[in-house]
Design a protein around this motif. Structure first.
Motif, mmCIF file in Angstrom:
data_model
loop_
_atom_site.group_PDB
_atom_site.id
_atom_site.type_symbol
_atom_site.label_atom_id
_atom_site.label_comp_id
_atom_site.label_asym_id
_atom_site.label_seq_id
_atom_site.Cartn_x
_atom_site.Cartn_y
_atom_site.Cartn_z
ATOM 1 N N ASN A 50 60.748 34.271 36.159
ATOM 2 C CA ASN A 50 61.604 35.079 37.024
ATOM 3 C C ASN A 50 62.865 35.517 36.310
ATOM 4 O OD1 ASN A 50 60.457 35.493 39.677
ATOM 5 N ND2 ASN A 50 60.318 33.277 39.726
ATOM 6 N N ARG A 54 64.227 39.433 35.244
ATOM 7 C CA ARG A 54 65.571 39.967 35.459
ATOM 8 C C ARG A 54 66.256 40.284 34.148
ATOM 9 N NH1 ARG A 54 65.373 37.309 40.329
ATOM 10 N NH2 ARG A 54 64.081 38.880 41.284
ATOM 11 N N LYS A 56 67.228 37.966 32.076
ATOM 12 C CA LYS A 56 68.253 36.949 31.845
ATOM 13 C C LYS A 56 67.620 35.801 31.081
ATOM 14 C CE LYS A 56 71.294 37.035 35.818
ATOM 15 N NZ LYS A 56 71.703 36.203 36.938
ATOM 16 N N SER A 372 89.126 26.210 49.437
ATOM 17 C CA SER A 372 89.407 26.787 48.128
ATOM 18 C C SER A 372 90.230 25.861 47.252
ATOM 19 C CB SER A 372 90.110 28.140 48.264
ATOM 20 O OG SER A 372 89.251 29.047 48.881
ATOM 21 N N ILE A 383 84.124 30.337 40.828
ATOM 22 C CA ILE A 383 84.584 31.555 40.186
ATOM 23 C C ILE A 383 83.811 31.835 38.897
ATOM 24 C CG2 ILE A 383 86.600 32.781 39.356
ATOM 25 C CD1 ILE A 383 88.299 31.035 41.121
ATOM 26 N N ARG A 385 80.838 30.800 38.024
ATOM 27 C CA ARG A 385 79.465 31.174 38.367
ATOM 28 C C ARG A 385 79.413 32.627 38.822
ATOM 29 N NH1 ARG A 385 77.243 31.777 43.102
ATOM 30 N NH2 ARG A 385 78.874 30.711 44.241
ATOM 31 N N ASN A 386 80.395 32.979 39.645
ATOM 32 C CA ASN A 386 80.369 34.318 40.220
ATOM 33 C C ASN A 386 80.728 35.397 39.218
ATOM 34 O OD1 ASN A 386 81.457 36.483 42.317
ATOM 35 N ND2 ASN A 386 80.045 35.035 43.249
ATOM 36 N N GLN A 387 81.707 35.109 38.350
ATOM 37 C CA GLN A 387 82.136 36.139 37.404
ATOM 38 C C GLN A 387 81.143 36.321 36.270
ATOM 39 O OE1 GLN A 387 84.359 38.106 38.186
ATOM 40 N NE2 GLN A 387 85.982 37.137 39.344
ATOM 41 N N GLU A 391 74.099 31.523 37.589
ATOM 42 C CA GLU A 391 73.971 30.585 38.706
ATOM 43 C C GLU A 391 73.286 29.289 38.281
ATOM 44 O OE1 GLU A 391 72.816 33.710 39.011
ATOM 45 O OE2 GLU A 391 73.976 34.676 40.608
ATOM 46 N N VAL B 16 66.212 29.897 43.742
ATOM 47 C CA VAL B 16 67.309 30.797 43.435
ATOM 48 C C VAL B 16 66.789 31.998 42.669
ATOM 49 C CG1 VAL B 16 69.361 31.045 42.015
ATOM 50 C CG2 VAL B 16 69.139 29.094 43.534
ATOM 51 N N SER B 17 65.897 31.732 41.713
ATOM 52 C CA SER B 17 65.426 32.846 40.908
ATOM 53 C C SER B 17 64.443 33.726 41.690
ATOM 54 C CB SER B 17 64.769 32.337 39.639
ATOM 55 O OG SER B 17 63.684 31.525 39.962
ATOM 56 N N GLY B 83 82.580 37.123 48.964
ATOM 57 C CA GLY B 83 82.709 37.559 47.574
ATOM 58 C C GLY B 83 81.923 36.664 46.637
ATOM 59 N N GLU B 84 81.824 35.396 46.973
ATOM 60 C CA GLU B 84 81.137 34.468 46.073
ATOM 61 C C GLU B 84 79.633 34.427 46.279
ATOM 62 O OE1 GLU B 84 82.449 30.592 45.545
ATOM 63 O OE2 GLU B 84 84.447 31.155 44.866
ATOM 64 N N THR B 85 79.171 34.695 47.486
ATOM 65 C CA THR B 85 77.735 34.514 47.733
ATOM 66 C C THR B 85 76.936 35.795 47.593
ATOM 67 O OG1 THR B 85 78.006 34.904 50.095
ATOM 68 C CG2 THR B 85 78.150 32.633 49.366
ATOM 69 N N PHE B 87 76.225 38.233 45.343
ATOM 70 C CA PHE B 87 75.281 38.592 44.285
ATOM 71 C C PHE B 87 74.108 37.621 44.236
ATOM 72 C CE2 PHE B 87 79.299 40.495 42.482
ATOM 73 C CZ PHE B 87 79.005 41.762 42.943
ATOM 74 N N THR B 88 74.403 36.350 44.531
ATOM 75 C CA THR B 88 73.312 35.369 44.587
ATOM 76 C C THR B 88 72.346 35.737 45.704
ATOM 77 O OG1 THR B 88 74.963 33.771 43.903
ATOM 78 C CG2 THR B 88 72.829 32.913 44.540
ATOM 79 N N GLN B 91 70.276 38.598 44.347
ATOM 80 C CA GLN B 91 69.373 38.143 43.283
ATOM 81 C C GLN B 91 68.204 37.348 43.835
ATOM 82 O OE1 GLN B 91 69.282 38.920 40.340
ATOM 83 N NE2 GLN B 91 71.277 39.235 39.410
ATOM 84 N N LEU B 112 74.965 40.460 35.098
ATOM 85 C CA LEU B 112 74.502 39.968 36.389
ATOM 86 C C LEU B 112 73.164 40.577 36.787
ATOM 87 C CD1 LEU B 112 77.434 38.893 36.560
ATOM 88 C CD2 LEU B 112 77.389 39.415 38.973
ATOM 89 N N THR B 150 88.306 34.884 45.931
ATOM 90 C CA THR B 150 87.659 34.396 44.719
ATOM 91 C C THR B 150 86.347 35.134 44.470
ATOM 92 O OG1 THR B 150 86.556 32.677 45.950
ATOM 93 C CG2 THR B 150 88.625 32.100 44.919
ATOM 94 N N GLY B 151 85.969 35.181 43.195
ATOM 95 C CA GLY B 151 84.699 35.792 42.820
ATOM 96 C C GLY B 151 84.732 37.305 42.854
ATOM 97 N N THR B 152 85.929 37.892 42.774
ATOM 98 C CA THR B 152 86.029 39.347 42.868
ATOM 99 C C THR B 152 86.610 39.915 41.579
ATOM 100 O OG1 THR B 152 88.238 39.154 43.776
ATOM 101 C CG2 THR B 152 86.441 39.273 45.349
ATOM 102 N N THR B 153 86.476 41.231 41.422
ATOM 103 C CA THR B 153 87.127 41.862 40.280
ATOM 104 C C THR B 153 88.631 41.855 40.475
ATOM 105 O OG1 THR B 153 86.832 43.966 41.407
ATOM 106 C CG2 THR B 153 85.245 43.428 39.693
ATOM 107 N N VAL B 174 91.240 32.390 48.487
ATOM 108 C CA VAL B 174 90.624 32.453 49.809
ATOM 109 C C VAL B 174 89.198 32.957 49.650
ATOM 110 C CG1 VAL B 174 92.767 32.809 51.072
ATOM 111 C CG2 VAL B 174 91.528 34.762 50.192
ATOM 112 N N ALA B 175 88.365 32.636 50.626
ATOM 113 C CA ALA B 175 86.942 32.965 50.494
ATOM 114 C C ALA B 175 86.621 34.363 51.019
ATOM 115 C CB ALA B 175 86.092 31.934 51.209
#
Lengths: 425, 338
Positions: A50, A54, A56, A372, A383, A385-387, A391, B16-17, B83-85, B87-88, B91, B112, B150-153, B174-175
């Motif tokens: 998988n 992707r 990856k 947080s 952060i 993981r997200n940036q 994952e 997850v994958s 923001g954090e969840t 993209f997961t 995916q 990503l 968090t998790g944002t540009t 903040v989330a």
């Protein structure tokens, strides 16, 4: 028994793997193991395929890329120019800090509550019962959120501490004031406490791969020396007591040995405190303890203490009533009975379940993600993981790290457990 | 015990994958429902109203795609993501696409393994502060406490902005928008920073909106748009061209109300192709020929969606600005439909 010897000698046949009880269990184990390995291989292959789809691939090289984000609470130096690995370490130290403080505070509070719950005073024991039942029967997450919301919503804003010229002229006091002789400011952002500053540090020595802070080393050495001397003094006193029957007076010597050297060192280093002052938007100087930390610590302590209290109560009640009565008969007062007779024996019962409470508390620090708090799951698992979009790597790393922390705690606590158990000689 | 932990780990990793064997378009058609990753609640862009119906600028794009693919704009399930969840969630196949104020960046496109198919809102990052703070520029925020998702540009831009200007700040993580708003109104942070459109939306929901100002500095480019998984190009085409159909509709003056009328009277070949009256453009990307007509019928053209949800006169009150059509000095430009 003679029958067995008369049985004809059988040669091994394949069907015996199923029909012969001597071999059947091996067959079953081998099949289960085979299936288990197949499952693992299938899952691994699945992940791999998988990820391939992707475009990856598994790699932890992202840990050496620039992190680029800031962290509210850092116990080790960190800027957004540091790499993700450094951010991981910052998160790890934050996790360990809250876990360490939590374990100590929860133990103290838990022991006190557990003992008080057995008190003969009706009101005290009932109050403790209410405490235990309320705290352990509400999910921890709610306690975490509640303490955080209370801290951020009810505390005054930094501007409330400001004294403007008009207020000074009118003789009015500001809406909020600092506590502890004007050294600690609790705002809705965090708690500003004074930070220790040294005028004459010893500097640090660079050993190539790691730099050693000599001041820190000196403090550790002095404390270790004090503790060692203190133990020597105690053992000397015990020897004297055993040979003459009279225990020499040690309390002032103990105090002197424990505290004089460190105070002398601090004076030599020129210790003074930097008190936070309101400047601009916030208090500057001193140390800012974020409310996320305080709230998480508070919730973890109160929650885990309820469980520890029950463990302590169970431990004490496991000691036969006869022990207490015997101690009373010897003329020991109730608190001496508790500290000299009951608690040392109860520890043997208390320690093993206490280990799992410590492990729970440590793992529960990851709930800080709800408010947080920048712990391991906030930096690496959040952060970073997200940036970076890594994952699987981040989650595996996090699991490995939490596992190592937990195994270390149980190793240390098991070692301590062995040292307090009855020695069977 | 250890074995089962390891097993669980691998199982989780395998989940997850995800397993994306069939194409997303086939999945959506077979399911009869589009699953759209949306914001947890940002008024004007994507938030459930009092009766639980999702409305907003981003939500309408999801509805347009549902109308194009399934012929029914109501067959959308909205999955709130932070923001954090987000993209997961995309995916792992939990959602078919994301339309939730996500910024198009190079690393998100490559590292990503996501595909940003279009930009439905050109935005930039700004700061909101309380008026009585007496701040008129973001450069005066030295030492301030800043609420940041968090998790944002925006989190990365914030760090860069303060470093470039050689000033310091204290972040409060903040989330999501709701938590940011709570912390900001409680005074736990001096400033709240996010995309300027998000600030306008948040400000609109504050009871004392007039006491808050959005500072003039825009410190970044934030092209926000719908996101799909990398590698499913056909699904990317569906999302991209449904969006462009809405833009072309505005350019050609086709509205929700006059679609049928235009279809009956037009001599414009591009309009005929768009509305499925000639050619087989819809069928070429695996849709019905009337797909884009359905989309316009369901939610109207881009301009209508904009003015209904976030435009001037709504509580959010955003000007078209960069998001005007290219013919009117903006950046919204659709490639030719042929």
């Amino acid at each position: 028994m003679t029958m067995a010897a008369e049985l004809p000698k059988e040669n091994f046949r394949l069907s015996m793997l199923i029909f012969d009880t001597r071999y059947r269990s091996y067959t079953i184990q081998a099949v289960v193991l085979g299936l288990f390995i197949l499952l693992i291989v299938w899952l691994g292959y699945n992940v791999d395929r998988n990820l391939d789809e992707r475009g990856k691939e598994l790699s932890i090289s992202f840990l050496w890329q620039r992190a680029g984000y800031d962290i509210p609470q850092t116990l080790i130096p960190y800027t957004n120019d540091n790499v993700h690995f450094r951010a991981l370490l910052v998160g790890l130290t934050n996790t360990l800090a809250v876990a360490f403080c939590g374990c100590i505070l929860a133990t103290i509070l838990g022991v006190v509550i557990g003992v008080l719950r057995l008190s003969n005073n009706w009101l005290v024991s009932r109050l403790m019962t209410v405490y235990v039942e309320v705290f352990r029967n509400v999910p921890l997450l709610l306690w975490v959120l509640l303490s955080y919301v209370i801290l951020t919503e009810t505390m005054p804003a930094p501007r409330d501490f400001r004294v403007t010229d008009e207020m000074a002229a009118a003789g009015e006091a500001p809406a909020a004031a600092m506590s502890f002789f004007d050294t600690v400011a609790v705002t809705n952002r965090g708690t500003n406490v004074p930070s220790p500053l040294l005028e004459r540090g010893f500097g640090s020595v660079d050993l190539g791969f790691v730099s050693v802070n000599l001041t820190f080393l000196a403090i550790v050495l002095v404390i270790a020396g004090s503790v060692y001397s203190y133990r020597r003094l105690k053992s000397h006193a015990r020897t004297v007591q055993e040979s003459t029957g009279v225990r020499p007076v040690t309390w002032w010597k103990s105090l002197l040995i424990l505290f004089a050297p460190i105070i002398a060192l601090m004076i030599a280093l020129g210790l003074h405190w930097e008190v936070p002052v309101l400047k601009g938007f916030n208090f500057q100087g001193g140390i800012l303890v974020a409310h996320a930390f305080t709230a998480l610590l508070l919730a973890l302590t109160l929650y885990t203490a309820a469980f520890i209290a029950e463990i302590v109560r169970g431990g004490i009640q496991a000691i036969s009533r006869g022990q207490t009565e015997a101690a009373f008969a010897l003329g020991l007062r109730p608190n001496r009975t508790m500290s000299l007779v009951v608690l040392p024996q109860a520890l043997r019962v208390i320690i093993p379940p206490l280990i799992s409470q410590f492990l729970n508390l440590t793992k529960n620090t990851s709930l800080g993600v709800a408010i947080s708090y920048s712990d391991l799951s906030g930096t690496l698992g959040g952060i970073t993981r997200n940036q970076t979009g890594r994952e699987i790597e981040c989650v595996f790393l996090m699991m490995a790290i939490y596992l190592s922390i937990s195994l270390t705690i149980s190793m240390v606590m098991n070692w301590y457990n062995r040292s307090v158990q009855l020695k069977a000689r | 015990m250890k074995k089962s932990v390891f097993l669980g780990t691998l199982a989780a990793a395998a989940l997850v994958s995800g397993m994306a064997s069939a194409t997303t378009l086939d999945d959506v058609k077979a399911r009869g429902e589009l699953i759209c990753g949306s914001n947890t609640g940002l008024t004007g862009f994507g938030a459930p109203d009092a009766s639980g119906n999702w409305t907003g600028f981003d939500v309408d794009l999801c509805r347009a795609i549902a109308a194009a693919v399934l012929g029914d704009a109501t067959k959308v399930k909205f999955v709130p993501t932070t923001g954090e969840t987000r993209f997961t969630a995309l995916q792992s196949g939990e959602v078919d696409l994301l339309v939730r104020n996500s910024t198009w960046t190079a690393s998100r496109d490559s590292e990503l393994a996501l595909d940003f198919v279009a930009v439905n809102y050109y935005d930039g990052q700004g700061f909101m502060v309380k008026k009585d703070l007496g701040v008129s520029s973001a450069k005066e925020l030295d030492g301030a406490t800043v609420c940041i998702q968090t998790g944002t540009t925006t989190e990365l831009n914030l760090a860069d902005f303060f470093k470039e200007n050689n000033i310091s700040y204290q972040p409060v993580n903040v989330a999501d928008d709701a938590e940011a708003q709570r912390q900001y109104t409680a005074g736990a942070c001096d400033a709240f920073t996010t995309d300027a459109s998000g600030l306008a939306a948040t400000r609109a929901t504050l009871p004392d909106a007039e006491n808050h100002i959005i500072l003039p500095e825009i410190i970044s480019k934030e092209p926000l748009g719908p996101v799909v998984r990398h590698g499913d190009n056909n699904w990317g085409d569906v999302v991209r061209w449904t969006y462009y159909a809405l833009l072309i509709a505005e350019e050609k003056g086709i509205t929700q109300a006059n679609v049928e009328e235009v279809l009956a009277s037009t001599n414009d070949e591009e309009v005929k192709r768009l509305l499925g009256a000639s050619g087989d453009m819809g069928a070429k990307i695996g849709l019905d020929n009337a797909a884009f007509k359905n989309a316009i019928l369901a939610v109207g053209n881009y301009g209508e969606i904009f003015s209904r949800n976030i435009g001037e006169g709504t509580s959010i009150n955003l000007a078209r600005g960069l998001n005007a059509l290219w013919t009117q000095g903006g950046l919204q430009y659709a490639p030719p439909f042929r």
